[in-house]
Design a protein around this motif. Structure first.
Motif, PDB file in Angstrom:
ATOM      1  N   ALA A 127       0.816  -1.200  -0.047  1.00 66.65           N
ATOM      2  CA  ALA A 127      -0.026   0.014  -0.286  1.00 66.65           C
ATOM      3  C   ALA A 127       0.866   1.311  -0.049  1.00 66.65           C
ATOM      4  CB  ALA A 127      -0.935  -0.039   1.081  1.00 66.65           C
ATOM      5  N   GLU A 128       1.828   1.245   0.793  1.00 68.38           N
ATOM      6  CA  GLU A 128       2.787   2.619   0.877  1.00 68.38           C
ATOM      7  C   GLU A 128       3.477   2.550  -0.519  1.00 68.38           C
ATOM      8  OE1 GLU A 128       5.166   1.294   4.298  1.00 68.38           O
ATOM      9  OE2 GLU A 128       3.739   1.985   5.773  1.00 68.38           O
ATOM     10  N   ALA A 129       3.898   1.508  -0.994  1.00 66.29           N
ATOM     11  CA  ALA A 129       4.772   1.697  -2.034  1.00 66.29           C
ATOM     12  C   ALA A 129       3.798   2.065  -3.566  1.00 66.29           C
ATOM     13  CB  ALA A 129       5.209   0.447  -2.707  1.00 66.29           C
ATOM     14  N   SER A 130       2.561   1.718  -3.432  1.00 70.09           N
ATOM     15  CA  SER A 130       1.540   2.069  -4.353  1.00 70.09           C
ATOM     16  C   SER A 130       1.364   3.574  -4.478  1.00 70.09           C
ATOM     17  CB  SER A 130       0.612   1.257  -4.479  1.00 70.09           C
ATOM     18  OG  SER A 130      -0.393   1.670  -3.216  1.00 70.09           O
ATOM     19  N   LYS A 131       1.435   4.197  -3.153  1.00 71.99           N
ATOM     20  CA  LYS A 131       1.159   5.452  -2.995  1.00 71.99           C
ATOM     21  C   LYS A 131       2.246   6.284  -3.310  1.00 71.99           C
ATOM     22  CE  LYS A 131      -0.105   8.602   0.852  1.00 71.99           C
ATOM     23  NZ  LYS A 131      -0.398   8.845   2.393  1.00 71.99           N
ATOM     24  N   GLN A 132       3.657   5.953  -2.920  1.00 75.93           N
ATOM     25  CA  GLN A 132       4.753   6.570  -3.230  1.00 75.93           C
ATOM     26  C   GLN A 132       4.922   6.627  -4.862  1.00 75.93           C
ATOM     27  OE1 GLN A 132       7.564   4.477  -4.590  1.00 75.93           O
ATOM     28  NE2 GLN A 132       8.707   6.721  -5.022  1.00 75.93           N
ATOM     29  N   SER A 133       4.613   5.432  -5.624  1.00 72.06           N
ATOM     30  CA  SER A 133       5.134   5.318  -6.822  1.00 72.06           C
ATOM     31  C   SER A 133       3.656   5.937  -7.828  1.00 72.06           C
ATOM     32  CB  SER A 133       5.256   3.932  -7.382  1.00 72.06           C
ATOM     33  OG  SER A 133       4.100   3.214  -7.009  1.00 72.06           O
ATOM     34  N   ARG A 134       2.810   6.509  -6.898  1.00 68.08           N
ATOM     35  CA  ARG A 134       1.554   7.144  -7.786  1.00 68.08           C
ATOM     36  C   ARG A 134       0.979   6.197  -8.775  1.00 68.08           C
ATOM     37  NH1 ARG A 134       2.196  12.687  -7.142  1.00 68.08           N
ATOM     38  NH2 ARG A 134       4.098  13.537  -6.360  1.00 68.08           N
ATOM     39  N   ARG A 135       0.599   4.967  -8.251  1.00 67.40           N
ATOM     40  CA  ARG A 135      -0.213   4.129  -8.682  1.00 67.40           C
ATOM     41  C   ARG A 135      -1.637   4.386  -8.316  1.00 67.40           C
ATOM     42  NH1 ARG A 135       1.660  -1.898  -9.135  1.00 67.40           N
ATOM     43  NH2 ARG A 135      -0.409  -2.120 -10.245  1.00 67.40           N
ATOM     44  N   ALA A 136      -2.812   3.848  -9.213  1.00 65.04           N
ATOM     45  CA  ALA A 136      -3.925   3.926  -8.529  1.00 65.04           C
ATOM     46  C   ALA A 136      -4.581   2.585  -8.108  1.00 65.04           C
ATOM     47  CB  ALA A 136      -4.917   4.280  -9.626  1.00 65.04           C
ATOM     48  N   VAL A 137      -3.459   1.574  -8.086  1.00 67.13           N
ATOM     49  CA  VAL A 137      -3.836   0.096  -7.915  1.00 67.13           C
ATOM     50  C   VAL A 137      -2.929  -0.248  -6.773  1.00 67.13           C
ATOM     51  CG1 VAL A 137      -3.889  -2.143  -8.562  1.00 67.13           C
ATOM     52  CG2 VAL A 137      -4.607  -0.362 -10.223  1.00 67.13           C
ATOM     53  N   THR A 138      -3.407  -0.691  -5.826  1.00 62.38           N
ATOM     54  CA  THR A 138      -2.591  -1.213  -4.653  1.00 62.38           C
ATOM     55  C   THR A 138      -2.427  -2.739  -4.808  1.00 62.38           C
ATOM     56  OG1 THR A 138      -3.208   0.568  -3.000  1.00 62.38           O
ATOM     57  CG2 THR A 138      -2.477  -1.639  -2.172  1.00 62.38           C
ATOM     58  N   PRO A 139      -1.726  -3.318  -5.249  1.00 61.09           N
ATOM     59  CA  PRO A 139      -1.578  -4.884  -5.373  1.00 61.09           C
ATOM     60  C   PRO A 139      -2.210  -5.776  -4.089  1.00 61.09           C
ATOM     61  CG  PRO A 139       0.793  -3.996  -5.901  1.00 61.09           C
ATOM     62  CD  PRO A 139      -0.033  -2.679  -5.226  1.00 61.09           C
ATOM     63  N   GLU A 140      -2.718  -6.747  -4.384  1.00 62.54           N
ATOM     64  CA  GLU A 140      -2.835  -7.595  -3.298  1.00 62.54           C
ATOM     65  C   GLU A 140      -1.771  -8.525  -3.135  1.00 62.54           C
ATOM     66  OE1 GLU A 140      -7.038  -9.689  -3.650  1.00 62.54           O
ATOM     67  OE2 GLU A 140      -6.593  -9.763  -5.624  1.00 62.54           O
ATOM     68  N   VAL A 141      -1.619  -8.934  -1.727  1.00 67.09           N
ATOM     69  CA  VAL A 141      -0.566  -9.910  -1.245  1.00 67.09           C
ATOM     70  C   VAL A 141      -1.327 -11.130  -0.915  1.00 67.09           C
ATOM     71  CG1 VAL A 141       1.469 -10.396   0.202  1.00 67.09           C
ATOM     72  CG2 VAL A 141       1.116  -8.049  -0.797  1.00 67.09           C
ATOM     73  N   LEU A 142      -1.203 -12.220  -1.423  1.00 64.55           N
ATOM     74  CA  LEU A 142      -2.228 -13.457  -1.147  1.00 64.55           C
ATOM     75  C   LEU A 142      -1.291 -14.469  -0.259  1.00 64.55           C
ATOM     76  CD1 LEU A 142      -3.801 -14.147  -4.719  1.00 64.55           C
ATOM     77  CD2 LEU A 142      -4.644 -12.713  -2.718  1.00 64.55           C
ATOM     78  N   ALA A 143      -2.039 -15.006   0.746  1.00 68.80           N
ATOM     79  CA  ALA A 143      -1.400 -15.872   1.543  1.00 68.80           C
ATOM     80  C   ALA A 143      -0.692 -17.133   0.574  1.00 68.80           C
ATOM     81  CB  ALA A 143      -2.402 -16.459   2.490  1.00 68.80           C
ATOM     82  N   PRO A 144       0.349 -17.629   1.405  1.00 72.71           N
ATOM     83  CA  PRO A 144       1.210 -18.934   0.660  1.00 72.71           C
ATOM     84  C   PRO A 144       0.186 -19.895   0.179  1.00 72.71           C
ATOM     85  CG  PRO A 144       2.195 -18.114   2.669  1.00 72.71           C
ATOM     86  CD  PRO A 144       0.851 -17.492   2.678  1.00 72.71           C
ATOM     87  N   VAL A 145       0.482 -20.486  -0.991  1.00 76.39           N
ATOM     88  CA  VAL A 145      -0.119 -21.894  -1.507  1.00 76.39           C
ATOM     89  C   VAL A 145       1.012 -22.630  -1.828  1.00 76.39           C
ATOM     90  CG1 VAL A 145      -2.399 -20.624  -1.840  1.00 76.39           C
ATOM     91  CG2 VAL A 145      -0.776 -20.725  -3.975  1.00 76.39           C
ATOM     92  N   PRO A 146       0.604 -23.950  -1.826  1.00 75.98           N
ATOM     93  CA  PRO A 146       1.333 -24.851  -2.435  1.00 75.98           C
ATOM     94  C   PRO A 146       1.717 -24.757  -3.796  1.00 75.98           C
ATOM     95  CG  PRO A 146      -0.018 -26.162  -1.087  1.00 75.98           C
ATOM     96  CD  PRO A 146      -0.579 -24.523  -1.050  1.00 75.98           C
ATOM     97  N   LEU A 147       2.836 -24.886  -4.549  1.00 80.68           N
ATOM     98  CA  LEU A 147       3.070 -24.454  -5.868  1.00 80.68           C
ATOM     99  C   LEU A 147       2.291 -25.510  -6.586  1.00 80.68           C
ATOM    100  CD1 LEU A 147       4.971 -23.320  -7.945  1.00 80.68           C
ATOM    101  CD2 LEU A 147       6.307 -25.499  -7.589  1.00 80.68           C
ATOM    102  N   ALA A 148       1.611 -26.502  -6.355  1.00 84.27           N
ATOM    103  CA  ALA A 148       0.968 -27.555  -7.020  1.00 84.27           C
ATOM    104  C   ALA A 148      -0.532 -26.612  -7.437  1.00 84.27           C
ATOM    105  CB  ALA A 148       0.696 -28.539  -6.611  1.00 84.27           C
ATOM    106  N   ARG A 149      -1.037 -25.714  -6.425  1.00 85.85           N
ATOM    107  CA  ARG A 149      -2.323 -25.045  -6.648  1.00 85.85           C
ATOM    108  C   ARG A 149      -2.104 -23.764  -7.409  1.00 85.85           C
ATOM    109  NH1 ARG A 149      -4.315 -24.122  -0.638  1.00 85.85           N
ATOM    110  NH2 ARG A 149      -5.862 -22.884  -1.765  1.00 85.85           N
ATOM    111  N   LEU A 150      -0.774 -23.407  -7.876  1.00 85.57           N
ATOM    112  CA  LEU A 150      -0.722 -22.217  -8.734  1.00 85.57           C
ATOM    113  C   LEU A 150      -1.318 -22.253 -10.125  1.00 85.57           C
ATOM    114  CD1 LEU A 150       0.406 -19.617  -9.004  1.00 85.57           C
ATOM    115  CD2 LEU A 150       2.580 -20.563 -10.051  1.00 85.57           C
ATOM    116  N   THR A 151      -2.174 -21.453 -10.284  1.00 85.54           N
ATOM    117  CA  THR A 151      -3.140 -21.910 -11.682  1.00 85.54           C
ATOM    118  C   THR A 151      -2.602 -20.713 -12.597  1.00 85.54           C
ATOM    119  OG1 THR A 151      -4.941 -20.412 -10.880  1.00 85.54           O
ATOM    120  CG2 THR A 151      -5.335 -22.618 -10.528  1.00 85.54           C
ATOM    121  N   LEU A 152      -2.798 -20.745 -13.637  1.00 88.28           N
ATOM    122  CA  LEU A 152      -2.474 -20.003 -15.050  1.00 88.28           C
ATOM    123  C   LEU A 152      -3.589 -19.326 -15.753  1.00 88.28           C
ATOM    124  CD1 LEU A 152      -0.152 -18.656 -16.777  1.00 88.28           C
ATOM    125  CD2 LEU A 152      -0.228 -20.468 -18.062  1.00 88.28           C
ATOM    126  N   ASP A 153      -3.841 -18.025 -15.507  1.00 88.36           N
ATOM    127  CA  ASP A 153      -4.763 -17.320 -16.442  1.00 88.36           C
ATOM    128  C   ASP A 153      -3.938 -16.568 -17.347  1.00 88.36           C
ATOM    129  OD1 ASP A 153      -6.950 -16.179 -17.235  1.00 88.36           O
ATOM    130  OD2 ASP A 153      -6.913 -14.733 -15.512  1.00 88.36           O
TER     131      ASP A 153
END
Length: 228
Positions: A127-153
């Motif tokens: 949140a602080e970095a998005s504000k400092q870099s003048r972005r309008a989007v604050t990235p999500e930081v998602l809780a860890p998941v096993p690599l096998a559950r990583l999906t591709l979109d």
């Protein structure tokens, strides 16, 4: 112009205690013009109409177009790293345009898990970095998941030593992008095989071996080199 994050853009907007305190420190007065963003892509001018010990209130002004985002969302899937390495990656990754950070549990991960407090801290850093870099989007930081559950979109790229393909030669901004970066010990052969089988393309980051906290930033630098 001072930038503040709000929960949602509306005609009258209250600020959080933290943002209100920041405006008091700046000694702003009612009538001051600020730039507000909701972390989801919306941004606008606003006028400060109240600032006291009880909080701050803004009145919405004209919408502002923010063109600092990539043409498609960028997800950085990164293995868990020890110490402050994840914090450094989240801060710099936000500045480089990441939309979502997906933390990964991998075979050679530096740590098996992180606590809720660390996750909250990473989200605050984003949140602080998005504000400092003048972005309008604050990235999500998602809780860890096993690599096998990583999906591709969309399209996915895996940083893997020994690969010959280059990101800039295959990147196509018609679909979302997922970048995958491993731990200090790298991905196991089975993990690499599983990722490539699910659609990820293994790419090179050059002839040198990069540290786990350097590789994801090199990936994002290659994205930035595409001109977005």
């Amino acid at each position: 112009m001072h930038r503040v994050k709000v929960g949602a853009l509306s005609r009258i907007m209250p600020l959080s205690p933290g943002e209100s305190q920041h405006l008091r420190v700046l000694r702003l007065r009612p009538g001051a013009t600020l730039r507000v963003f909701d972390g989801q892509g919306a941004e606008a001018d606003a006028t400060l109409i109240r600032l006291d010990e009880l909080g701050a209130m803004l009145e919405l002004g004209q919408a502002v177009q923010n063109n600092r985002e990539t043409p498609q969302p960028v997800t950085l899937a990164i293995a868990l790293l020890k110490g402050d390495k994840l914090s450094d990656v989240v801060r710099a990754g936000t500045e480089l345009g990441v939309t979502t950070f997906q933390l990964l549990q991998t075979r050679h991960a530096d740590v098996p898990e992180i606590g809720e407090q660390k996750l909250v801290r990473l989200r605050r850093i984003a949140a602080e970095a998005s504000k400092q870099s003048r972005r309008a989007v604050t990235p999500e930081v998602l809780a860890p998941v096993p690599l096998a559950r990583l999906t591709l979109d969309g399209q996915g790229f895996l940083a893997h030593p020994g690969s010959s393909a280059r990101l800039t030669e295959t990147l196509d901004w018609q679909t979302p992008v997922t970048l995958v970066s491993g731990p200090e010990g790298g991905f196991s052969e089975a993990e690499v095989a599983a990722l490539t089988a699910s659609g990820f393309t293994a790419i090179t980051l050059g002839p040198r071996i990069l540290r786990a906290e350097t590789a994801p930033l090199a990936l994002l630098g290659a994205v930035a080199a595409s001109g977005v």
